[in-house]
Design a protein around this motif. Structure first.
Motif, PDB file in Angstrom:
ATOM      1  N   ILE A  93       0.230 -33.289 -26.761  1.00 43.15           N
ATOM      2  CA  ILE A  93       1.430 -33.760 -26.073  1.00 43.15           C
ATOM      3  C   ILE A  93       2.501 -32.679 -26.218  1.00 43.15           C
ATOM      4  O   ILE A  93       2.741 -32.174 -27.304  1.00 43.15           O
ATOM      5  CB  ILE A  93       1.918 -35.100 -26.668  1.00 43.15           C
ATOM      6  CG1 ILE A  93       0.842 -36.170 -26.491  1.00 43.15           C
ATOM      7  CG2 ILE A  93       3.221 -35.525 -26.033  1.00 43.15           C
ATOM      8  CD1 ILE A  93       1.161 -37.471 -27.190  1.00 43.15           C
ATOM      9  N   ARG A 139       8.903 -29.028 -32.739  1.00 46.59           N
ATOM     10  CA  ARG A 139       9.371 -30.063 -31.803  1.00 46.59           C
ATOM     11  C   ARG A 139      10.837 -30.326 -31.974  1.00 46.59           C
ATOM     12  O   ARG A 139      11.388 -30.317 -32.963  1.00 46.59           O
ATOM     13  CB  ARG A 139       8.613 -31.370 -32.021  1.00 46.59           C
ATOM     14  CG  ARG A 139       7.161 -31.178 -31.705  1.00 46.59           C
ATOM     15  CD  ARG A 139       6.399 -32.438 -31.910  1.00 46.59           C
ATOM     16  NE  ARG A 139       5.004 -32.082 -31.736  1.00 46.59           N
ATOM     17  CZ  ARG A 139       4.103 -32.894 -31.272  1.00 46.59           C
ATOM     18  NH1 ARG A 139       4.409 -34.107 -30.974  1.00 46.59           N
ATOM     19  NH2 ARG A 139       2.886 -32.523 -31.140  1.00 46.59           N
ATOM     20  N   ALA A 184       7.843 -34.811 -25.794  1.00 46.68           N
ATOM     21  CA  ALA A 184       7.406 -35.741 -24.757  1.00 46.68           C
ATOM     22  C   ALA A 184       7.201 -37.148 -25.296  1.00 46.68           C
ATOM     23  O   ALA A 184       7.538 -38.125 -24.631  1.00 46.68           O
ATOM     24  CB  ALA A 184       6.125 -35.239 -24.100  1.00 46.68           C
ATOM     25  N   GLU A 185       6.648 -37.264 -26.478  1.00 47.47           N
ATOM     26  CA  GLU A 185       6.385 -38.599 -27.008  1.00 47.47           C
ATOM     27  C   GLU A 185       7.659 -39.354 -27.348  1.00 47.47           C
ATOM     28  O   GLU A 185       7.651 -40.556 -27.466  1.00 47.47           O
ATOM     29  CB  GLU A 185       5.453 -38.533 -28.227  1.00 47.47           C
ATOM     30  CG  GLU A 185       6.054 -37.855 -29.442  1.00 47.47           C
ATOM     31  CD  GLU A 185       5.962 -36.348 -29.427  1.00 47.47           C
ATOM     32  OE1 GLU A 185       6.533 -35.718 -30.332  1.00 47.47           O
ATOM     33  OE2 GLU A 185       5.357 -35.765 -28.519  1.00 47.47           O
ATOM     34  N   ARG A 186       8.764 -38.681 -27.452  1.00 47.67           N
ATOM     35  CA  ARG A 186      10.039 -39.326 -27.745  1.00 47.67           C
ATOM     36  C   ARG A 186      10.836 -39.603 -26.476  1.00 47.67           C
ATOM     37  O   ARG A 186      11.816 -40.316 -26.526  1.00 47.67           O
ATOM     38  CB  ARG A 186      10.874 -38.459 -28.686  1.00 47.67           C
ATOM     39  CG  ARG A 186      10.318 -38.393 -30.084  1.00 47.67           C
ATOM     40  CD  ARG A 186      11.308 -37.661 -30.965  1.00 47.67           C
ATOM     41  NE  ARG A 186      10.821 -37.555 -32.307  1.00 47.67           N
ATOM     42  CZ  ARG A 186      11.103 -38.436 -33.275  1.00 47.67           C
ATOM     43  NH1 ARG A 186      11.876 -39.456 -33.030  1.00 47.67           N
ATOM     44  NH2 ARG A 186      10.615 -38.261 -34.481  1.00 47.67           N
ATOM     45  N   HIS A 187      10.465 -38.973 -25.395  1.00 49.13           N
ATOM     46  CA  HIS A 187      11.189 -39.140 -24.129  1.00 49.13           C
ATOM     47  C   HIS A 187      12.677 -38.864 -24.331  1.00 49.13           C
ATOM     48  O   HIS A 187      13.531 -39.654 -23.937  1.00 49.13           O
ATOM     49  CB  HIS A 187      10.966 -40.545 -23.543  1.00 49.13           C
ATOM     50  CG  HIS A 187       9.530 -40.869 -23.338  1.00 49.13           C
ATOM     51  ND1 HIS A 187       8.738 -40.257 -22.391  1.00 49.13           N
ATOM     52  CD2 HIS A 187       8.718 -41.729 -23.996  1.00 49.13           C
ATOM     53  CE1 HIS A 187       7.519 -40.733 -22.452  1.00 49.13           C
ATOM     54  NE2 HIS A 187       7.458 -41.626 -23.425  1.00 49.13           N
ATOM     55  N   ASN A 234      -2.078 -33.206 -31.701  1.00 49.99           N
ATOM     56  CA  ASN A 234      -2.357 -33.687 -30.342  1.00 49.99           C
ATOM     57  C   ASN A 234      -1.815 -32.671 -29.344  1.00 49.99           C
ATOM     58  O   ASN A 234      -1.131 -31.733 -29.700  1.00 49.99           O
ATOM     59  CB  ASN A 234      -1.749 -35.079 -30.117  1.00 49.99           C
ATOM     60  CG  ASN A 234      -0.256 -35.109 -30.380  1.00 49.99           C
ATOM     61  OD1 ASN A 234       0.440 -34.144 -30.111  1.00 49.99           O
ATOM     62  ND2 ASN A 234       0.224 -36.214 -30.914  1.00 49.99           N
ATOM     63  N   ARG A 247      17.419 -34.273 -28.564  1.00 53.85           N
ATOM     64  CA  ARG A 247      16.590 -33.682 -29.620  1.00 53.85           C
ATOM     65  C   ARG A 247      17.462 -32.884 -30.589  1.00 53.85           C
ATOM     66  O   ARG A 247      17.286 -32.969 -31.802  1.00 53.85           O
ATOM     67  CB  ARG A 247      15.509 -32.797 -29.019  1.00 53.85           C
ATOM     68  CG  ARG A 247      14.544 -32.225 -30.047  1.00 53.85           C
ATOM     69  CD  ARG A 247      13.348 -31.496 -29.467  1.00 53.85           C
ATOM     70  NE  ARG A 247      13.650 -30.605 -28.358  1.00 53.85           N
ATOM     71  CZ  ARG A 247      13.362 -30.863 -27.074  1.00 53.85           C
ATOM     72  NH1 ARG A 247      12.762 -31.985 -26.731  1.00 53.85           N
ATOM     73  NH2 ARG A 247      13.682 -29.994 -26.135  1.00 53.85           N
TER      74      ARG A 247
END
Length: 161
Positions: free
Chosen positions: A4, A161, A8-11, A2, A17
């Motif tokens: 993203i 990521r 970002a999808e984990r905010h 994707n 991280r």
């Protein structure tokens, strides 16, 4: 997969991280460490068996190489814990994750070589040198395939990521 952006999808923040990545790395190391400990213990005990005295010079060389590689793998897999202890509360989590990940990767390569040597030794003693070499090549190919080629194939088109 994707578009993203990484994380970002984990905010999560960069610090969060790094914390998550280090936790995941430690879980991976717990799994590999068990295998290293079993192999190392097996190799350590071999020198004290009666059959060890009947090994030829090549077999003894293979034994020493496999033993030393297992020791090096254990050191590489435990280094992240030592690094964490020395860098604790110094704001170096990102560096800790980066270096520890590299050490774990090198450790897997060294572990594959140690597995290969141990298999070579055992199969050589049981079935002969040619069978030992064939089994060692197969062992190295399986480790390389599962630990390097498969992950590389799955990660080629995916961002870090």
């Amino acid at each position: 997969m994707n578009d993203i952006p990484a994380g970002a999808e984990r905010h999560e923040t960069a610090t969060e991280r790094d914390d998550r990545n280090f936790g995941e790395l430690l879980q991976e190391l717990r799994v590999t460490q068990t295998g290293v400990q079993i192999l190392f213990a097996f190799l350590l005990t071999l020198a004290f068996t009666q059959r060890f005295l009947s090994l030829d010079a090549v077999q003894r060389g293979i034994y020493v190489a496999a033993l030393l590689l297992a020791m090096l793998a254990a050191a590489l897999f435990t280094a992240p814990a030592a690094l964490h202890r020395m860098l604790f509360r110094r704001g170096a989590k990102h560096e800790l994750v980066s270096v520890s990940s590299r050490l774990a990767g090198i450790g897997l390569g060294v572990l594959a070589l140690s597995f290969t040597g141990a298999v070579l030794l055992v199969v050589d003693v049981v079935l002969g040198r040619a069978a030992g070499i064939a089994a060692a090549v197969a062992t190295l190919a399986v480790c390389a395939g599962l630990w390097a080629v498969l992950p590389w194939t799955l990660s080629r088109d995916r961002p870090v990521r």
